[in-house]
Design a protein around this motif. Structure first.
Motif, PDB file in Angstrom:
ATOM      1  N   SER A 256       0.837  -1.202   0.000  1.00 13.40           N
ATOM      2  CA  SER A 256       0.000   0.000   0.000  1.00 13.40           C
ATOM      3  C   SER A 256       0.871   1.251   0.000  1.00 13.40           C
ATOM      4  O   SER A 256       1.867   1.325   0.715  1.00 13.40           O
ATOM      5  CB  SER A 256      -0.893   0.020   1.239  1.00 13.40           C
ATOM      6  OG  SER A 256      -1.716  -1.111   1.255  1.00 13.40           O
ATOM      7  N   ALA A 257       0.457   2.221  -0.788  1.00 10.52           N
ATOM      8  CA  ALA A 257       1.178   3.489  -0.825  1.00 10.52           C
ATOM      9  C   ALA A 257       1.022   4.214   0.514  1.00 10.52           C
ATOM     10  O   ALA A 257       0.036   4.039   1.222  1.00 10.52           O
ATOM     11  CB  ALA A 257       0.646   4.361  -1.956  1.00 10.52           C
ATOM     12  N   VAL A 258       2.024   5.020   0.831  1.00 10.49           N
ATOM     13  CA  VAL A 258       2.045   5.776   2.079  1.00 10.49           C
ATOM     14  C   VAL A 258       1.619   7.212   1.790  1.00 10.49           C
ATOM     15  O   VAL A 258       1.998   7.788   0.772  1.00 10.49           O
ATOM     16  CB  VAL A 258       3.478   5.756   2.673  1.00 10.49           C
ATOM     17  CG1 VAL A 258       3.583   6.662   3.879  1.00 10.49           C
ATOM     18  CG2 VAL A 258       3.876   4.337   3.024  1.00 10.49           C
ATOM     19  N   ASP A 259       0.853   7.789   2.695  1.00 10.92           N
ATOM     20  CA  ASP A 259       0.486   9.202   2.576  1.00 10.92           C
ATOM     21  C   ASP A 259       1.608  10.027   3.192  1.00 10.92           C
ATOM     22  O   ASP A 259       1.634  10.265   4.403  1.00 10.92           O
ATOM     23  CB  ASP A 259      -0.845   9.465   3.272  1.00 10.92           C
ATOM     24  CG  ASP A 259      -1.335  10.892   3.060  1.00 10.92           C
ATOM     25  OD1 ASP A 259      -0.585  11.718   2.479  1.00 10.92           O
ATOM     26  OD2 ASP A 259      -2.458  11.183   3.488  1.00 10.92           O
ATOM     27  N   LEU A 260       2.547  10.426   2.374  1.00 11.59           N
ATOM     28  CA  LEU A 260       3.711  11.165   2.857  1.00 11.59           C
ATOM     29  C   LEU A 260       3.339  12.532   3.416  1.00 11.59           C
ATOM     30  O   LEU A 260       3.993  13.034   4.328  1.00 11.59           O
ATOM     31  CB  LEU A 260       4.730  11.310   1.728  1.00 11.59           C
ATOM     32  CG  LEU A 260       5.365  10.004   1.242  1.00 11.59           C
ATOM     33  CD1 LEU A 260       6.107  10.227  -0.072  1.00 11.59           C
ATOM     34  CD2 LEU A 260       6.297   9.444   2.296  1.00 11.59           C
ATOM     35  N   ALA A 261       2.285  13.143   2.898  1.00 18.58           N
ATOM     36  CA  ALA A 261       1.895  14.489   3.333  1.00 18.58           C
ATOM     37  C   ALA A 261       1.470  14.515   4.795  1.00 18.58           C
ATOM     38  O   ALA A 261       1.620  15.542   5.465  1.00 18.58           O
ATOM     39  CB  ALA A 261       0.768  15.017   2.445  1.00 18.58           C
ATOM     40  N   THR A 262       0.976  13.414   5.329  1.00 12.86           N
ATOM     41  CA  THR A 262       0.527  13.380   6.725  1.00 12.86           C
ATOM     42  C   THR A 262       1.679  13.110   7.687  1.00 12.86           C
ATOM     43  O   THR A 262       1.485  13.134   8.899  1.00 12.86           O
ATOM     44  CB  THR A 262      -0.534  12.285   6.940  1.00 12.86           C
ATOM     45  OG1 THR A 262       0.062  11.009   6.707  1.00 12.86           O
ATOM     46  CG2 THR A 262      -1.734  12.500   6.039  1.00 12.86           C
ATOM     47  N   GLY A 263       2.874  12.816   7.164  1.00 12.55           N
ATOM     48  CA  GLY A 263       4.013  12.499   8.013  1.00 12.55           C
ATOM     49  C   GLY A 263       4.003  11.057   8.488  1.00 12.55           C
ATOM     50  O   GLY A 263       4.737  10.688   9.408  1.00 12.55           O
ATOM     51  N   GLU A 264       3.171  10.242   7.865  1.00 10.64           N
ATOM     52  CA  GLU A 264       3.100   8.815   8.207  1.00 10.64           C
ATOM     53  C   GLU A 264       4.463   8.146   8.062  1.00 10.64           C
ATOM     54  O   GLU A 264       4.807   7.239   8.806  1.00 10.64           O
ATOM     55  CB  GLU A 264       2.064   8.150   7.286  1.00 10.64           C
ATOM     56  CG  GLU A 264       1.857   6.686   7.500  1.00 10.64           C
ATOM     57  CD  GLU A 264       0.847   6.091   6.524  1.00 10.64           C
ATOM     58  OE1 GLU A 264       0.849   4.864   6.390  1.00 10.64           O
ATOM     59  OE2 GLU A 264       0.054   6.846   5.900  1.00 10.64           O
ATOM     60  N   ALA A 265       5.235   8.623   7.093  1.00 15.41           N
ATOM     61  CA  ALA A 265       6.585   8.106   6.856  1.00 15.41           C
ATOM     62  C   ALA A 265       7.394   9.199   6.175  1.00 15.41           C
ATOM     63  O   ALA A 265       6.839  10.149   5.617  1.00 15.41           O
ATOM     64  CB  ALA A 265       6.541   6.856   5.990  1.00 15.41           C
ATOM     65  N   ASP A 266       8.707   9.059   6.237  1.00 17.21           N
ATOM     66  CA  ASP A 266       9.585  10.014   5.560  1.00 17.21           C
ATOM     67  C   ASP A 266       9.776   9.654   4.094  1.00 17.21           C
ATOM     68  O   ASP A 266       9.974  10.529   3.253  1.00 17.21           O
ATOM     69  CB  ASP A 266      10.944  10.061   6.259  1.00 17.21           C
ATOM     70  CG  ASP A 266      10.846  10.644   7.658  1.00 17.21           C
ATOM     71  OD1 ASP A 266      10.143  11.665   7.824  1.00 17.21           O
ATOM     72  OD2 ASP A 266      11.459  10.073   8.581  1.00 17.21           O
ATOM     73  N   PHE A 267       9.751   8.340   3.821  1.00 14.38           N
ATOM     74  CA  PHE A 267       9.982   7.849   2.457  1.00 14.38           C
ATOM     75  C   PHE A 267       8.981   6.763   2.125  1.00 14.38           C
ATOM     76  O   PHE A 267       8.470   6.073   3.007  1.00 14.38           O
ATOM     77  CB  PHE A 267      11.391   7.233   2.321  1.00 14.38           C
ATOM     78  CG  PHE A 267      12.502   8.221   2.458  1.00 14.38           C
ATOM     79  CD1 PHE A 267      12.863   9.035   1.394  1.00 14.38           C
ATOM     80  CD2 PHE A 267      13.212   8.337   3.641  1.00 14.38           C
ATOM     81  CE1 PHE A 267      13.897   9.943   1.511  1.00 14.38           C
ATOM     82  CE2 PHE A 267      14.244   9.234   3.772  1.00 14.38           C
ATOM     83  CZ  PHE A 267      14.587  10.043   2.703  1.00 14.38           C
ATOM     84  N   ASP A 268       8.772   6.590   0.839  1.00  9.78           N
ATOM     85  CA  ASP A 268       7.991   5.465   0.337  1.00  9.78           C
ATOM     86  C   ASP A 268       8.748   4.940  -0.880  1.00  9.78           C
ATOM     87  O   ASP A 268       9.157   5.718  -1.743  1.00  9.78           O
ATOM     88  CB  ASP A 268       6.582   5.926  -0.061  1.00  9.78           C
ATOM     89  CG  ASP A 268       5.633   4.774  -0.354  1.00  9.78           C
ATOM     90  OD1 ASP A 268       5.982   3.610  -0.062  1.00  9.78           O
ATOM     91  OD2 ASP A 268       4.538   5.043  -0.887  1.00  9.78           O
TER      92      ASP A 268
END
Length: 196
Positions: free
Chosen positions: A32-44
């Motif tokens: 699953s893709a990560v929602d980077l804008a929410t700060g869920e992760a630094d990288f995907d």
């Protein structure tokens, strides 16, 4: 991506931690893709086509070479693998999400017509690689994902180290965070590990 995490990234993370002891790594392997804008992760890290999203940088990994790979045991016996025609006598292992499938590889190699309906099918490369190590058959995988198995002699490339090249993986991160020290450290380290 789970296979990249298991096959390529995990064996190298101790080097990153040794160089950057003050940075803790949290790795989530998911399709699953990560929602980077929410700060869920630094990288995907994504595999395949990635569509641009506002504010997200997409940096492709270097090209990957896709090769047939098998246990060294399959180079011996009644039907040793010496040419693509010999694949008719062996089980082909299918990785269902790969960007290059057996039909495309056989066309690239000017290989014979082979029944591609049969053979085990996996939705993760690490499972196909494991099956090949166990001698189940011949897998078709990225050279990047099998470096440990090749170095350990668990897998061999029966037709040499040439194959179709793909742009398989990409690194995604927020452009607005690109200059944060931890982001820059991991980015620089990752691309050094990739040989860039």
């Amino acid at each position: 991506m789970p296979s990249l995490a298991a096959q390529w990234l995990m064996p190298r993370l101790s080097r990153f931690s040794a160089l950057n002891p003050d940075v803790d790594v949290r790795l989530n392997a998911s399709v699953s893709a990560v929602d980077l804008a929410t700060g869920e992760a630094d990288f995907d890290i994504r595999y395949g086509t990635v569509f641009p999203t506002a504010g997200v940088a997409i940096v492709p990994f270097p090209e990957e070479m896709v090769l047939p790979l098998c246990s060294p045991r399959l180079l011996e016996g009644e039907y040793p693998i010496k040419s693509p025609a010999d694949l008719r006598h062996h089980t082909l292992i299918h990785s269902e999400v790969n960007l290059v499938n057996w039909r495309e590889w056989l066309k690239w190699a000017d290989g014979p017509q082979i029944d591609l309906v049969r053979g085990p099918r996996f939705d993760r490369s690490f499972m196909a690689i494991s099956a090949a190590v166990d001698g189940v058959g011949v897998c078709l995988e990225s050279h990047m994902l099998v470096q440990r198995e090749l170095a350990a002699g668990q897998l061999v490339a029966p037709f040499g180290m040439a194959g179709p090249r793909i742009r398989g993986h990409s690194l995604l991160f927020m452009k607005s965070r690109a200059n944060l020290p931890k982001i820059k450290m991991f980015y620089d380290w990752l691309f050094r590990e990739l040989g860039v």
